[in-house]
Design an enzyme around this catalytic site. Structure first.
Site, short mmCIF file in Angstrom:
data_model
loop_
_atom_site.label_atom_id
_atom_site.label_comp_id
_atom_site.label_asym_id
_atom_site.label_seq_id
_atom_site.Cartn_x
_atom_site.Cartn_y
_atom_site.Cartn_z
N ASP A 134 11.95 7.83 -2.45
CA ASP A 134 11.41 9.15 -2.45
C ASP A 134 11.98 10.13 -3.66
OD1 ASP A 134 9.86 11.11 -1.39
OD2 ASP A 134 11.46 12.28 -0.08
N HIS A 141 8.00 22.97 -6.03
CA HIS A 141 8.55 22.55 -4.54
C HIS A 141 10.34 22.80 -4.98
CE1 HIS A 141 9.85 20.70 -0.96
NE2 HIS A 141 10.42 19.80 -1.51
N GLU A 207 5.82 16.76 4.69
CA GLU A 207 5.86 16.84 3.14
C GLU A 207 4.56 16.21 2.48
OE1 GLU A 207 9.75 15.55 1.80
OE2 GLU A 207 10.52 17.97 2.29
N GLU A 209 2.67 14.28 0.19
CA GLU A 209 3.20 13.46 -1.14
C GLU A 209 2.11 12.42 -1.30
OE1 GLU A 209 7.35 12.25 -1.25
OE2 GLU A 209 7.81 13.87 0.13
N ASP A 241 5.81 12.73 4.17
CA ASP A 241 7.22 12.17 4.19
C ASP A 241 7.91 13.29 5.38
OD1 ASP A 241 9.63 11.44 3.95
OD2 ASP A 241 10.24 12.62 2.26
N LYS A 261 14.98 12.17 7.43
CA LYS A 261 14.09 11.75 6.97
C LYS A 261 13.49 10.34 7.29
CE LYS A 261 13.94 14.81 3.51
NZ LYS A 261 12.63 15.44 2.93
CA CA Z 1 10.10 13.95 0.53
#
Ligand code: CA
Length: 423
Positions: A134, A141, A207, A209, A241, A261
């Site tokens: 990642d 951000h 998140e 992405e 994510d 995560k």
């Molecule tokens: Ca991330």
């Protein structure tokens, strides 16, 4: 121009103008349908073209491949064949679907054998993910997070504009769209608390992405440049994510993200090829200071892909809460892959590399609840009147994305995930 990208092409299959899957897209995925075990398919309009059935009937005989490669529960073996083969297969599929070709369209039994309605199929994980990285490549951000958690005057850490920051994530918990996830539990400690406690996260976040998938290996010790990275990248998926902010805050010092995560990340099922996205290359943000030579590249290496996040409460309406664009990323995916391999770490087929949260400069373009609600200080009001600071149990988070020019829309479909209470 890549033949299959020709905007003048039309299919004999009727395709809605708003469909994500016109004949110029032809993304690859893995599906399962009644009487069909998991296999490779290509999305076309509301249908899936079954490459396994086509392969059995010698429709790919002019391409140097074993058609059994389409009778697999993952795309890995197919994409390991390399870019000339991916391109040849996509061009062949394009040819078979063109309105001036009757190899399939002229045979109603064959049509029934090779076309499956998407609504009759279940989409599976497109690749067996070996490694997952990642990145943290959106300057907006990184600036927002730095402003909130550190110092607005020095929001970006000194390394950020020199090195594509990233960490190694967990591959086993990457799940396909439609897979429910459980609210994770973990250690948290409120700033004024004396000791940490263990329990469900109170600050569950998404998140927004985009992830790229590699289709070619490197040897241990080998490095590739951003310009060479073209031949290593098969395609892209949308990537959510999932993050537990309170767990993250307590655990991330000094080694970075871990259990905040790794409980889940969600991906869209159709892999949109780099070839299909070729017409949507754009210049990225100006990189100043100039990157080190191993990160230098030529040409346009960002992509104009519109991204949207929607939040749907249990039994409620979809609320659009974010509009962003993949073109905003500061470090492009070619630089990310060059950086990943720069120390000699080997790249594998089926690896997934996520961009990092993609935020724009406008408040409604922020790609996480953390930023959209500014750490919960400015809650979102949904259409049913309820407030959200972060994600509640029963909420479904949906991400969609597409590139569009001259009425040609190259879409990703969606990644949709419902959050269940902690178990
Ligand atoms: Ca991330």
């Amino acid at each position: 121009m890549i033949r299959a990208n020709d905007p003048s092409l039309h299919s004999w299959i009727e395709i809605d103008a708003k469909s994500d899957f016109p004949i110029q897209n032809l993304p690859f995925g893995i599906f399962r349908a009644p009487n069909r075990d998991p296999r490779v398919g290509v999305a076309i309009g509301e249908y899936i073209l079954d490459l396994c059935e086509l392969g059995r009937r010698d429709f790919f005989e002019l391409i140097d491949l074993d058609p059994n490669v389409f009778h697999r529960p993952y795309l890995n073996d197919f994409i390991a064949l390399g870019k000339p083969i991916w391109r040849a297969v996509r061009n062949r599929v394009s040819e078979l679907l063109r309105n001036d070709n009757d190899e399939i369209s002229g045979n109603s039994n064959l049509i029934r054998a090779v076309l499956v309605k998407q609504s009759d199929a279940e989409m599976l994980m497109p690749v067996k993910v070996g490694n997952y990285t990642d990145f943290y490549s959106s300057i907006e951000h990184a600036t927002n997070v730095g402003t909130m958690f550190r110092d607005p005057k020095n929001a970006l850490l000194p390394n950020w504009k020199h090195i594509p920051i990233g960490y190694h994530g967990r591959a086993s918990s990457i799940v396909v769209s439609g897979t429910d996830i459980y609210r994770p539990k973990g250690q948290t400690k409120a700033p004024d608390a004396e000791a940490p406690t263990f329990g469900p996260t109170r600050l569950l976040d998404f998140e927004l992405e985009v992830a790229f998938i590699t289709g070619r290996e490197t040897e241990l010790g080998e490095s590739i440049s951003p310009n060479e990275a073209d031949d290593y990248i098969f395609g892209l998926v949308l990537f959510n994510d999932w993050s537990a902010r309170d767990i993250q805050t307590w655990e991330y010092v000094p080694l970075g993200p871990f259990l905040a995560k790794s409980f889940a990340s969600s991906v869209s099922p159709w892999v949109v090829t780099l070839d299909a996205l070729e017409p949507f290359r754009v210049k990225g943000p100006v990189q100043n200071p100039r990157p080190l030579p191993y990160l230098e590249f030529t040409g346009n290496r960002n992509y104009d892909i519109k991204l949207e996040v929607l939040l749907q409460p249990e039994g409620g309406q979809e609320n659009s809460i974010c509009h962003s664009n993949y073109r905003y990323v500061y470090w492009n995916m070619y630089q990310q892959l060059a950086h990943q391999s720069s120390n000699g770490c080997n790249i594998q087929v089926g690896d997934m590399y996520a961009s990092g949260t993609i935020s724009g400069s406008e408040k409604d373009s922020y790609g996480s609840m953390l930023e959209l609600t500014w750490r919960g200080s400015n809650p979102l009001i949904l259409s049913d009147g309820t407030e959200r600071k972060f994600i509640n149990d029963g909420d479904t988070v949906i991400m969609r994305g597409h590139a569009e020019r001259n009425s040609i829309r190259i879409g990703f479909g969606e990644v949709r995930t419902k959050v269940l209470p902690a178990v």
